[in-house]
Design a protein around this motif. Structure first.
Motif, PDB file in Angstrom:
ATOM      1  N   PRO A  80       0.832  -1.211   0.000  1.00  0.00           N
ATOM      2  CA  PRO A  80       0.000   0.000   0.000  1.00  0.00           C
ATOM      3  C   PRO A  80       0.859   1.250   0.000  1.00  0.00           C
ATOM      4  O   PRO A  80       1.866   1.336   0.718  1.00  0.00           O
ATOM      5  CB  PRO A  80      -0.805  -0.116   1.298  1.00  0.00           C
ATOM      6  N   GLY A  81       0.482   2.208  -0.843  1.00  0.00           N
ATOM      7  CA  GLY A  81       1.209   3.458  -0.921  1.00  0.00           C
ATOM      8  C   GLY A  81       2.409   3.429  -1.827  1.00  0.00           C
ATOM      9  O   GLY A  81       3.018   4.467  -2.109  1.00  0.00           O
ATOM     10  N   GLY A  82       2.793   2.246  -2.320  1.00  0.00           N
ATOM     11  CA  GLY A  82       3.940   2.149  -3.202  1.00  0.00           C
ATOM     12  C   GLY A  82       3.573   2.466  -4.642  1.00  0.00           C
ATOM     13  O   GLY A  82       2.402   2.606  -5.000  1.00  0.00           O
ATOM     14  N   THR A  83       4.584   2.558  -5.476  1.00  0.00           N
ATOM     15  CA  THR A  83       4.361   2.859  -6.899  1.00  0.00           C
ATOM     16  C   THR A  83       4.465   1.621  -7.773  1.00  0.00           C
ATOM     17  O   THR A  83       4.155   1.678  -8.957  1.00  0.00           O
ATOM     18  CB  THR A  83       5.381   3.900  -7.376  1.00  0.00           C
ATOM     19  N   THR A  84       4.908   0.500  -7.209  1.00  0.00           N
ATOM     20  CA  THR A  84       5.043  -0.734  -7.986  1.00  0.00           C
ATOM     21  C   THR A  84       3.679  -1.398  -8.146  1.00  0.00           C
ATOM     22  O   THR A  84       2.978  -1.617  -7.155  1.00  0.00           O
ATOM     23  CB  THR A  84       5.999  -1.713  -7.286  1.00  0.00           C
ATOM     24  N   PRO A  85       3.282  -1.745  -9.365  1.00  0.00           N
ATOM     25  CA  PRO A  85       1.996  -2.431  -9.531  1.00  0.00           C
ATOM     26  C   PRO A  85       2.075  -3.851  -9.014  1.00  0.00           C
ATOM     27  O   PRO A  85       3.124  -4.510  -9.085  1.00  0.00           O
ATOM     28  CB  PRO A  85       1.774  -2.401 -11.049  1.00  0.00           C
ATOM     29  N   GLY A  86       0.973  -4.336  -8.473  1.00  0.00           N
ATOM     30  CA  GLY A  86       0.882  -5.723  -8.052  1.00  0.00           C
ATOM     31  C   GLY A  86       0.162  -6.555  -9.087  1.00  0.00           C
ATOM     32  O   GLY A  86      -0.592  -6.036  -9.921  1.00  0.00           O
ATOM     33  N   LEU A  87       0.398  -7.866  -9.050  1.00  0.00           N
ATOM     34  CA  LEU A  87      -0.272  -8.794  -9.967  1.00  0.00           C
ATOM     35  C   LEU A  87      -0.926  -9.890  -9.133  1.00  0.00           C
ATOM     36  O   LEU A  87      -0.245 -10.654  -8.449  1.00  0.00           O
ATOM     37  CB  LEU A  87       0.724  -9.395 -10.957  1.00  0.00           C
ATOM     38  N   LEU A  88      -2.232  -9.945  -9.201  1.00  0.00           N
ATOM     39  CA  LEU A  88      -3.025 -10.914  -8.444  1.00  0.00           C
ATOM     40  C   LEU A  88      -3.716 -11.870  -9.411  1.00  0.00           C
ATOM     41  O   LEU A  88      -4.457 -11.430 -10.293  1.00  0.00           O
ATOM     42  CB  LEU A  88      -4.053 -10.187  -7.584  1.00  0.00           C
ATOM     43  N   HIS A  89      -3.443 -13.161  -9.244  1.00  0.00           N
ATOM     44  CA  HIS A  89      -4.041 -14.185 -10.104  1.00  0.00           C
ATOM     45  C   HIS A  89      -5.225 -14.810  -9.374  1.00  0.00           C
ATOM     46  O   HIS A  89      -5.102 -15.255  -8.229  1.00  0.00           O
ATOM     47  CB  HIS A  89      -3.003 -15.263 -10.427  1.00  0.00           C
ATOM     48  N   LEU A  90      -6.376 -14.844 -10.048  1.00  0.00           N
ATOM     49  CA  LEU A  90      -7.592 -15.387  -9.458  1.00  0.00           C
ATOM     50  C   LEU A  90      -8.166 -16.502 -10.323  1.00  0.00           C
ATOM     51  O   LEU A  90      -8.144 -16.425 -11.562  1.00  0.00           O
ATOM     52  CB  LEU A  90      -8.670 -14.301  -9.321  1.00  0.00           C
TER      53      LEU A  90
END
Length: 506
Positions: A80-90
């Motif tokens: 949270p608050g960072g600039t790096t995008p996350g990748l969530l696999h569902l």
């Protein structure tokens, strides 16, 4: 890469009801087993709006009544608050009312009753704020749950996240429940710019630097997808007509009570991208537009089809269709005809003749006639054939008809089913291309294609007219039903074939 914080959802799948605001509100927050319940509760109202709008969503026309989380895996965490995008696999099951007359399951190995529950693969990008370039990919902003206040979007539209998927395939390994595999002989460069293709229907594809293409299956079920199984087997025979898989990834579904665990299901396949190639459909239309000859191309395509069939028969088990199997085949065709005729009255005058085509095959079975069955393409038409820059035909997309259950698509069948599909495709090209005498043009292409097939295989499909006619008829009946429902202006194309096929029965 540490195990994902949400992956426990794979073993204790929570559910969330999507359609009503009250139900969505009640599901918010970490109020279920692990983080999965809070995650799904916060995403459900967003997915209920977004999922039915996707071209690859199979349940159009039926309301989504809820979701069940099969697995959630952080491929790349985003603090949270960072600039790096996350990748969530569902992997998520979308619960819907069962369509009328539906008899086949298609999901994550779960039991089905009055409600259908197709399983979908979704890749979510997670950011604090979304750059303007990714605005069209927006899914929404979850309220509550572990992603509260963040922005989630279609991850494949983000080059950084699409590149991460390639890197996971380049350096294989396991991230429970996901498993990334690379063929030992494949060389995958570390930096290849990605671009999301926009012309997909039942799946999604990303091209990496005109070198590789990653096909991601959106609706998944236990078992190896034929689009991995068949090209992999063909590559090991030395067949060069089909791009060989370089890497793939799969998921282990959760156990469904006592008994054997369901097979892993295929999520995506990385193959060489045939840059500079053109599909057979476009080539046929281009030839029709300028009245150019296409018979040599059709002959070569028949030759290529036979080569692929021979290689599949070498690589995978074959069987023999005897009287019980032949009668079952004919009965299934007759059942599909009756169902289509009930929905499309234009078929009614031809029912008796078309049923006779199927009965001719059943009668041959009763006399002791047998036919070989093997693995086939399953959905062969001009759009599934590419003429490469080297002027060689290559066949692609071995998934089969995605609407059919996976077990059915993996079943050995007569090779003539593929041939019938291609012959029907010539009819469509002639009609769409505006030829003055479309049946004459299609007839010449059909003859050239069958001659090319016979040259390579030693077996001319026209020498078994009853079996070929029955499969052509079955395909044309399917086309009539499809066009009546989706493209009424195109209905005359398959109806012309219906009249021709009905007249051919003596």
């Amino acid at each position: 890469m540490p195990e994902a914080s949400f992956s426990r959802g794979a073993h204790h799948p929570p559910t969330a009801t999507a359609p009503t605001a009250a139900a969505s509100t009640a599901a918010r927050g970490p109020d279920g087993p692990g983080a999965g319940a809070g995650l799904l509760g916060s995403l459900a109202p967003l997915l209920a709006e977004w999922l039915p709008r996707q071209r690859w969503f199979a349940g159009k026309g039926r309301p989504v009544t809820g979701f069940a989380l099969v697995s959630a895996t952080e491929i790349l965490p985003s603090p949270p608050g960072g600039t790096t995008p996350g990748l969530l696999h569902l992997l998520i099951r979308a619960q819907q009312p069962e369509p009328p007359g539906h008899r086949h399951g298609f999901g994550c190995g779960h039991r089905r009753g009055a409600a259908a529950s197709d399983c979908y693969q979704i890749l979510l990008g997670v950011r604090t704020t979304l750059p303007p370039s990714l605005a069209p990919a927006l899914i929404g902003r979850p309220s509550g749950g572990p992603l509260d206040g963040r922005t989630v979007y279609e991850a494949l539209a983000d080059p950084r996240l699409a590149s991460l998927l390639l890197e996971r395939l380049r350096v294989p390994g396991r991230l429970d429940p996901l498993r990334f595999v690379r063929e030992p002989s494949s060389a995958i460069p570390s930096i290849l710019p990605p671009r999301l293709m926009t012309a997909e229907q039942s799946n999604s594809s990303v091209v990496y630097g005109d070198t590789f293409i990653l096909k991601l299956f959106r609706r998944v079920s236990p078992g190896t997808n034929p689009d991995l199984e068949l090209p992999l087997a063909l590559a090991r025979t030395g067949c060069t007509r089909v791009p060989a898989p370089a890497a793939w990834f799969e998921a282990a579904p959760p156990p469904e009570g006592p008994g054997p665990r369901p097979e892993p299901f295929t999520l995506g396949v990385l193959q060489p991208y045939l840059a500079g190639s053109t599909d057979g459909w476009q080539l046929a239309l281009d030839a029709l537009a300028v009245r150019a000859d296409f018979t040599d191309a059709a002959h070569a395509l028949g030759h290529a089809t036979a080569e692929v069939h021979l290689a599949m028969a070498e690589a995978l088990p074959v069987s023999v269709l005897r009287r019980p199997q032949i009668e079952h085949l004919a009965a299934a065709m007759s059942e599909r005809l009756d169902s289509a005729a009930a929905a499309v009255p234009a078929l009614q005058p031809y029912r008796a003749a078309l049923h006779a085509a199927y009965e001719d095959v059943a009668a041959l079975g009763r006399t002791g006639r047998t036919w070989a069955a093997q693995r086939i393409h399953g959905d062969l038409h001009l759009g599934q054939a590419l003429l490469t820059a080297e002027r060689q035909w290559s066949l692609i997309d071995f998934e089969g008809e995605p609407s059919r259950p996976l077990a059915e698509r993996r079943r050995p069948q007569p090779p003539v089913r593929d041939i019938a599909g291609m012959l029907r495709s010539f009819d469509y090209a002639a009609a769409v291309g505006g030829h003055d005498t479309p049946q004459d043009w299609a007839g010449r292409m059909r003859g050239a294609y069958c001659a090319g097939y016979a040259e390579a295989s030693g077996t001319d499909p026209r020498d078994e007219p009853e079996l070929l006619r029955a499969h052509e008829t079955d395909k044309a009946v399917y086309e009539v039903l499809y066009e009546a429902r989706h493209r009424p202006d195109w209905l005359p194309v398959p109806m012309t074939a219906i009249r021709r096929l009905a007249a051919a029965v003596r």
